[in-house]
Write an enzyme that holds these catalytic residues in place. Structure first.
Site, PDB file in Angstrom:
ATOM      1  CD  GLU A 259      30.900 -35.586  79.397  1.00  0.00           C
ATOM      2  OE1 GLU A 259      30.439 -35.243  78.305  1.00  0.00           O
ATOM      3  OE2 GLU A 259      31.853 -36.388  79.495  1.00  0.00           O
TER       4      GLU A 259
ATOM      5  NE  ARG B  90      25.149 -36.639  72.729  1.00  0.00           N
ATOM      6  CZ  ARG B  90      26.428 -36.369  72.996  1.00  0.00           C
ATOM      7  NH1 ARG B  90      26.882 -36.452  74.227  1.00  0.00           N
ATOM      8  NH2 ARG B  90      27.251 -35.990  72.052  1.00  0.00           N
TER       9      ARG B  90
ATOM     10  NE  ARG C 228      35.755 -37.099  75.019  1.00  0.00           N
ATOM     11  CZ  ARG C 228      34.576 -36.851  74.463  1.00  0.00           C
ATOM     12  NH1 ARG C 228      33.785 -35.947  74.998  1.00  0.00           N
ATOM     13  NH2 ARG C 228      34.204 -37.481  73.381  1.00  0.00           N
TER      14      ARG C 228
ATOM     15  CG  HIS D 124      29.670 -38.757  68.381  1.00  0.00           C
ATOM     16  ND1 HIS D 124      29.745 -38.092  69.571  1.00  0.00           N
ATOM     17  CD2 HIS D 124      30.909 -38.762  67.874  1.00  0.00           C
ATOM     18  CE1 HIS D 124      30.992 -37.745  69.781  1.00  0.00           C
ATOM     19  NE2 HIS D 124      31.724 -38.140  68.769  1.00  0.00           N
TER      20      HIS D 124
ATOM     21  CB  CYS E  28      34.672 -28.858  74.674  1.00  0.00           C
ATOM     22  SG  CYS E  28      34.314 -30.166  75.860  1.00  0.00           S
TER      23      CYS E  28
ATOM     24  NE  ARG F 219      32.973 -35.208  70.665  1.00  0.00           N
ATOM     25  CZ  ARG F 219      32.578 -34.004  70.242  1.00  0.00           C
ATOM     26  NH1 ARG F 219      33.139 -33.466  69.183  1.00  0.00           N
ATOM     27  NH2 ARG F 219      31.629 -33.358  70.885  1.00  0.00           N
TER      28      ARG F 219
ATOM     29  CG  ASN G 279      27.323 -31.791  72.990  1.00  0.00           C
ATOM     30  OD1 ASN G 279      26.932 -30.645  72.911  1.00  0.00           O
ATOM     31  ND2 ASN G 279      28.342 -32.247  72.308  1.00  0.00           N
ATOM     32  CG  ASP G 280      27.051 -36.558  77.213  1.00  0.00           C
ATOM     33  OD1 ASP G 280      26.067 -37.217  76.816  1.00  0.00           O
ATOM     34  OD2 ASP G 280      28.197 -36.732  76.781  1.00  0.00           O
TER      35      ASP G 280
END
Ligand code: PEP
Ligand code: MG
Length: 583
Positions: A439, A473, A336, A193, A510, A300, A462-463
């Site tokens: 995800e 990650r 989200r 992140h 996204c 986020r 990403n996930d």
């Protein structure tokens, strides 16, 4: 002599600045000058801190279990004696008075003196006691800082390159406020992140240079290339000139891209594209306006839970959402719900709810799982989102869904919230679209069933890549396995896009892949038209995509999907990327 280090470039751009070495949770020991008048108060503050550190040690000693080895209490007794010794109780006070500096700086000066003395000792045992000295000094510094365990902001960070073992998203935001020039961390991955945040804030950053703090000193000049993942310590004049040249080129490129601001995002063969922004913090709104984004594809909200010990109230959520809506002036805001846990560890109150020693936090109580396990965390946010929906267009996006039972549970809670608002005669939009982040591989495989129950989907690569390829990650040691082109990943992405088309609902992406110039043509060829990314990548992506013909890309992408080896696949990707402009 110049030294070169290589790591993982996670946020593009080049930076030059002095190194500022930092450890997470390190206490700030920045020197401040004092007026003569404020010296007595500073001395009192120092003495109070000594007392607090002493009380802490005494409490620790009193709590030693009866059956613990006697060395343990001897160890603590030594620390108490050190605190009482004139080298720590008197000498720093003399330094404060003589040099008119703050207690932290005086104590730090004394630490450096002691390190020299201990370092020159021949007796190995005595020389190692410097660890005890450091420990005791740290406890006094912490007491001076009122026990706070966080990175303390400093105006001296302006223009500096922060070199740390690791940084949390909270640290990154704090530092951005202080105008840092760049980040280097010893650990971390492409999709941590902190890396995402650095990209979104436009701060050049490199992660995964183990032990760099052993070789670089505070104050030393560094250059950082966030694309190549390269750091130079003590660069030569030629190297510095080269960096300045690159910075100039970047500025020119930005100016060039700025001309696309009002250009419609549509491919050569007339496919209309949506290029929206991922936002994390309020600052991102300014960047979003600068690039004329099509609203927000991912807000986020975890950042509302940062740097605080309490969970935000419904009213706090509501205030922030209405502020963001005002800034968006009628453009869509996709909120989200809190995706807390794993790499988005927050402070105090929220973390207390997650078992602290979860063996594998990424697979633990995170995202929607945490929210569903605790409605007192979830419901205030849902209520605030619906109340804000009366002020502007909102979509509600649910993170980390794995199965349909979770979807149904969420839909039930949402209906409950709506009914309460109706009963209270509170205005809201009855038709707020509810969507799912896709995800987790399970959700991508079952995308069709998700699509039938929901209003839209948004692919979180990403996930999705993390879970599909079983790579953490945020772990730089396995970063080399991160591969968006892995056939399994591409199959899951395609399956999700196809599921949306079949069910007649929009599918966005996204995750970071949606703004990565190496993959956006491929995604367009797979059928994606809705891309959400950090604001500073929007114009670059527009530049890339408006010169494409989707019909041609579709054929080329099919060839890539049928490639039988990674080499063949890469070659096909190169072909897609090279030929797009002359399609
Ligand atoms: C993702 O997983 O791709 C995503 C966009 O969410 P985050 O990076 O916040 O986990
Ligand atoms: Mg995610």
């Amino acid at each position: 002599m110049s030294l070169m280090f290589n790591g993982i470039g996670v946020s593009r751009g080049v930076a030059v600045g002095d190194a500022y070495l930092l450890r997470r949770n390190q206490i700030d020991v920045t020197s401040r000058s004092l007026s003569k008048k404020s010296v007595p108060a500073e001395v009192r503050r120092y003495k109070r801190a000594l007392k607090a550190a002493r009380v802490q040690l005494l409490t620790a000693r009193d709590n030693i279990p009866q059956d613990a080895p006697s060395d343990v209490s001897a160890f603590i007794e030594t620390h108490i004696l050190m605190l009482d010794d004139g080298v720590l109780s008197q000498r720093p006070v003399e330094i404060i008075k003589a040099e008119l500096i703050n207690a932290e700086a005086a104590l730090q000066q004394q630490r450096e003196e002691l390190i020299k003395v201990f370092g020159s000792m021949e007796d190995v045992y005595l020389a190692t006691r410097i660890d005890d000295v450091n420990h005791v000094i740290d406890s006094v510094l912490r007491a001076l800082d009122d026990g706070a365990e966080h990175v303390v902001g400093s105006e001296h960070w302006k223009g500096q390159i922060i070199v740390a073992d690791d940084l949390t998203p909270a640290d990154t935001v704090t530092m951005q406020h202080h105008g840092v020039a760049g980040f280097i961390t010893e650990t971390g991955g492409q999709l941590s992140h902190t890396a995402i945040l650095a990209r979104s804030l436009g701060i050049p950053a490199i992660v995964g240079i183990p032990n760099i703090r052993r070789y670089v000193k505070s104050g030393e000049t560094l250059t950082l290339d966030g694309h190549l993942g390269m750091v130079l310590a003590e660069p030569t004049d030629d190297m510095l000139a080269d960096v300045k040249r690159q910075q100039k080129e970047t500025r020119l490129r930005q100016r060039e891209l700025g001309k696309l601001l009002d250009t419609e995002a549509v491919t050569i063969d007339g496919v209309k594209l949506t290029l929206s922004a991922n936002i994390d913090i309020e600052e991102d709104l300014k960047a979003l306006k600068r690039v004329n984004a099509d609203g927000v594809g991912l807000y986020r909200t975890e950042f509302l839970y940062m740097n605080r010990d309490t969970v935000p109230t419904e009213q706090e959520h509501f205030k922030v959402y209405t502020k963001v809506l005002r800034a968006l002036k009628g453009d869509m805001l996709t909120i989200r719900t809190a995706d807390l846990g794993a790499d988005k560890q927050m402070d105090g109150a929220v973390n207390m709810r997650v078992r602290p020693l979860a063996h594998n936090p990424a697979m633990g109580l995170r995202g929607i799982r945490l929210c569903l396990s605790d409605p007192t965390l979830f419901l205030p946010q849902l209520r605030a989102i619906f109340r804000a929906s009366a002020r502007g267009p909102i979509r509600l996006l649910l993170p980390m869904l794995t199965n349909l039972a979770e979807v149904d549970q969420c839909l039930k809670l949402i209906e409950q919230v709506k009914q309460t608002l109706r009963d209270e005669n509170v205005d809201f939009d009855e038709k707020v679209p509810v969507g799912a982040m896709i995800e987790v591989p399970a959700a991508a495989i079952a995308a069709e069933q998700f699509a039938q129950r929901l209003d839209f989907l948004s692919i979180g690569t990403n996930d999705l890549i993390q879970y599909t390829l079983a790579i953490d990650r945020i772990d730089d040691q396995v970063n080399y396995l991160y591969d968006p082109l892995h056939p399994a990943v591409l199959t899951l992405i395609k399956n999700t896009i196809d599921a949306g088309q079949k069910s007649g609902i929009p599918v966005a992406m996204c995750g970071e892949m949606a703004g990565d110039s190496r993959y956006v043509r491929l995604l367009l060829g797979l059928g994606l038209t809705d891309f959400s990314m950090p604001p500073n990548l929007i114009l670059e992506t527009k530049h890339t995509l408006i010169s494409c013909r989707r019909s041609t890309l579709k054929k080329q992408v099919n060839a890539l999907l049928n490639a039988s080896t990674p080499v063949e696949q890469r070659a096909q990707l190169d072909k897609i990327n090279a030929s797009a402009s002359d399609n």
